[in-house]
Each structure stands twice: as structure tokens, then as C-alpha cells.
Design a protein around this motif. Structure first.
Motif, PDB file in Angstrom:
ATOM      1  N   PHE A 194       0.829  -1.200   0.000  1.00 46.55           N
ATOM      2  CA  PHE A 194       0.000   0.000   0.000  1.00 46.55           C
ATOM      3  C   PHE A 194       0.871   1.262   0.000  1.00 46.55           C
ATOM      4  N   LYS A 195       2.040   1.161   0.573  1.00 42.09           N
ATOM      5  CA  LYS A 195       2.937   2.322   0.694  1.00 42.09           C
ATOM      6  C   LYS A 195       3.437   2.802  -0.652  1.00 42.09           C
ATOM      7  N   THR A 196       3.611   1.894  -1.608  1.00 39.03           N
ATOM      8  CA  THR A 196       4.229   2.256  -2.890  1.00 39.03           C
ATOM      9  C   THR A 196       3.259   2.188  -4.064  1.00 39.03           C
ATOM     10  N   ARG A 197       1.982   1.990  -3.807  1.00 37.83           N
ATOM     11  CA  ARG A 197       0.995   1.896  -4.884  1.00 37.83           C
ATOM     12  C   ARG A 197       0.228   3.196  -5.055  1.00 37.83           C
ATOM     13  N   TYR A 198      -0.146   3.464  -6.307  1.00 31.38           N
ATOM     14  CA  TYR A 198      -1.060   4.581  -6.547  1.00 31.38           C
ATOM     15  C   TYR A 198      -2.357   4.346  -5.794  1.00 31.38           C
ATOM     16  N   GLU A 199      -2.837   3.108  -5.827  1.00 36.42           N
ATOM     17  CA  GLU A 199      -4.029   2.752  -5.062  1.00 36.42           C
ATOM     18  C   GLU A 199      -3.620   2.561  -3.607  1.00 36.42           C
ATOM     19  N   GLY A 200      -3.028   3.580  -3.054  1.00 34.73           N
ATOM     20  CA  GLY A 200      -2.489   3.567  -1.705  1.00 34.73           C
ATOM     21  C   GLY A 200      -2.008   4.960  -1.342  1.00 34.73           C
ATOM     22  N   LEU A 201      -0.853   5.026  -0.689  1.00 35.52           N
ATOM     23  CA  LEU A 201      -0.362   6.323  -0.215  1.00 35.52           C
ATOM     24  C   LEU A 201      -0.057   7.299  -1.349  1.00 35.52           C
ATOM     25  N   ILE A 202       0.403   6.787  -2.491  1.00 39.81           N
ATOM     26  CA  ILE A 202       0.733   7.687  -3.601  1.00 39.81           C
ATOM     27  C   ILE A 202      -0.518   8.395  -4.104  1.00 39.81           C
ATOM     28  N   GLY A 203      -1.579   7.649  -4.342  1.00 46.20           N
ATOM     29  CA  GLY A 203      -2.824   8.248  -4.802  1.00 46.20           C
ATOM     30  C   GLY A 203      -3.455   9.157  -3.763  1.00 46.20           C
ATOM     31  N   LEU A 204      -3.365   8.765  -2.488  1.00 46.84           N
ATOM     32  CA  LEU A 204      -3.918   9.603  -1.427  1.00 46.84           C
ATOM     33  C   LEU A 204      -3.268  10.977  -1.411  1.00 46.84           C
TER      34      LEU A 204
END
Length: 323
Positions: A194-204
Motif C-alpha cells: 500500500f505504501k508504494t501503490r497509486y491505489e495507496g499512499l501515492i494516490g492519497l
């Protein structure tokens, strides 16, 4: 695609994924068509009721959480009921790892979420506007690699951010965007990727300006962490059985950073040709029955009632006349 004559900084990651894949596939659980829970029917002609008789064995993989274990069993048992010889490699790992198993030939198929294909495997930056666009784009991507997607499920299972209702009321939280005002006081518990995914911290951060604290958690541990106050925001799946009781509030995602995630079997095109039309027919018949309510109930039966995925899958298939 960057010019490969230059040093590729992704190669160390690729090497790590290759090692993880080798370990995961070797260590993951497996089963064959000798299981008593999925003995093929003995009646009817081989050409109609048993189209899989005499065909080469196929290997189905699934990822590392409850819904995937159930999906793997659903598809495997339905195929066995049609005479196909099926092996399951279960609990392989994340999409990045199981995709390596598929493309290297260690698997013939596995169930995947269309949005994950686009964001994490195809690395597409343009986000589809609806589930049908997502499915078409994911299928097109897979077909460039010698695979394809069969029918997609009626339900979709995306990531979502869940909070306790009293925490939502206290902080006036209805949307993911509302977390921005909490800053690092919002602590999200989620799987490491989740830390390195767009559908995670990046997108947030990019779409909502949300920069929370992050606590990596194995899938399945986020609800307990939320209940005990170790985190105040949990990354969950929208078909989790724990959501049936209304004890958690899902925050709206108006910018759709978590994408569209109907499920479809990703299958080698060579396998489809070899196995014949009965193979895809059997899989599509299962897929058509998988509603949101059905998946929440099956996930809950495993996670909350502690039933085995194989037993839950068998009961569902029997109820739907697919065994």
C-alpha cells in the motif's frame, strides 16, 4: 519504456520478486483433483457433461487473502465437476508475484482484479472512467502477453478506507478527502505494498493531499488493529465479511483512486485453445453467480465462522447447481 542500454534501477526489484516468486510457489499449498469435495459427476456423456476428460492438467493460482482462496476453490471445483484435472497453488502472494508465476508458465490461470492489472501490472497512468472501460483495457493488456480475461464478475472488490463510526462522527469524516485535516494523526493500517501503490499512499497524496502515518499490516489483521486503537484508519476490501454487521464506516472515494475491481480469470490463450470451449464455459458459469452479497457471505464464513475455503466454495456451487 526506457532504453535498456542504461542501468535499470528496477532490476534489483525484479530480482527480489523472482526470488520471492520461487519461494512462494514452492511453499504455497496445493491440491489435485483427488479431493472428495470436488469429485466430478459420473453421469452424462463425456462430450457434454464431462468436456474435460482426457485434457491436460491445468494449474490455478490464487493470492494471499481469503477471497482469493475462495475464488481459487470455486473455479477449481467447477472445472473438476466437468472432468478437468486441476491443481491449485494457493497463497502465492501479491499481484506482482503471482503475475510472475503466470508469465513464467508456473500457472495457467488465476483470478485477478481488473484495476490491479491496469495500475500495478500494466502501470497505466490514465484511469478508466467505469468498470467496462477498465475490463476492456485490462483484457487488451493481457492479450499482448499471450493471456486473456474471461467474463468479469457482477461484483467488484476494491480497497476502501474504513474507520470506526464514533471516530468518523468526532472528526466529521465522510470522504477520503476529510482525512487531510488530520494530517499524520490519521494512522492507516494496510499491507506493505500500500505504501508504494497509486491505489495507496501515492494516490492519497496526489489526489487528496492526504499524508497519513502508515503502519504495515498483514492482510486480515487490520480490523483487530482498528478495534484496539492501534490504527484509526484501515485499508479494507469492500467484500470483507466483517463489513456485514455495520461496525465500520467506509469513507467515500469520489476521485476513484482505488479504481474498479471486478474479478476475471486471467488465462493463458494456449490453455484455452487446448482445453476447448467447455473450459471457459465452466469458469464463466461460476463468475456469473458472484454477486457482492455472495462474496461477503463466503468471506465471512471463512474469516468469522472459521470454515475452510474449499467447504464454503463447495456449498455455494452446490446451491447454484454447478456441482
Amino acid at each position: 519504456m526506457t532504453n535498456r542500454k542504461y542501468r535499470d534501477p528496477a532490476r534489483p526489484l525484479a530480482a527480489l520478486l523472482a526470488v520471492a516468486l520461487a519461494i512462494a510457489v514452492a511453499a504455497c499449498g496445493s491440491s489435485d483433483n483427488s479431493s472428495s469435495s470436488s469429485t466430478p459427476a459420473s453421469t452424462g456423456s463425456a462430450s457434454t457433461d464431462q468436456p474435460g476428460k482426457g485434457k491436460p492438467a491445468v494449474t490455478i493460482g490464487d493470492k494471499n487473502f481469503t477471497e482469493q482462496y475462495i475464488l481459487g476453490e470455486l473455479y477449481a471445483q467447477a472445472l473438476r465437476a466437468k472432468g478437468y484435472t486441476v491443481k491449485i497453488k494457493s497463497n502465492i502472494g501479491s499481484s506482482e508475484i503471482i503475475d510472475k508465476a503466470l508469465t513464467s508458465g508456473k500457472l495457467d490461470m488465476y483470478p485477478e482484479y481488473e484495476g490491479v492489472i491496469l495500475s500495478e501490472l500494466a502501470h497505466q497512468k490514465q484511469r478508466p472512467g467505469n468498470p467496462d472501460e477498465a475490463y476492456a483495457a485490462a483484457k487488451k493488456f493481457e492479450e499482448t502477453r499471450g493471456h486473456t480475461l474471461l467474463d468479469k464478475t457482477p461484483y467488484y472488490n476494491s480497497d476502501a478506507l474504513a474507520v470506526k463510526p464514533d471516530f468518523a462522527t468526532k472528526n466529521n469524516l465522510t470522504s477520503v478527502a476529510d482525512l487531510k485535516k488530520l494530517g499524520s494523526k490519521a494512522t492507516i493500517g494496510a499491507p506493505p505494498e500500500f505504501k508504494t501503490r497509486y491505489e495507496g499512499l501515492i494516490g492519497l497524496k496526489q489526489q487528496y493531499g492526504v499524508t497519513p502515518s502508515f503502519k504495515p499490516l498483514a492482510i486480515g489483521l487490520q480490523y483487530k488493529a482498528l478495534d484496539t486503537g492501534k490504527i484509526n484508519v484501515a485499508d479494507v476490501f469492500t467484500t470483507d465479511g466483517q463489513l456485514q454487521a455495520g461496525n465500520y464506516k467506509l469513507l467515500k472515494d469520489p476521485k476513484f483512486i482505488f479504481g474498479f475491481h471486478n474479478v476475471a480469470p486471467v488465462v493463458s490463450q494456449k490453455v484455452l485453445t487446448t482445453q476447448g470451449s467447455g473450459f471457459s464455459d465452466a469458469l464463466n458459469a461460476v463468475t456469473a453467480k458472484l454477486t457482492t452479497e455472495a462474496m461477503q457471505k463466503m468471506n465471512g464464513a471463512v474469516d468469522l465462522d472459521k470454515k475452510k475455503p474449499a467447504d464454503v466454495a463447495k456449498q455455494f456451487l452446490q446451491a447454484k447447481g454447478l456441482l
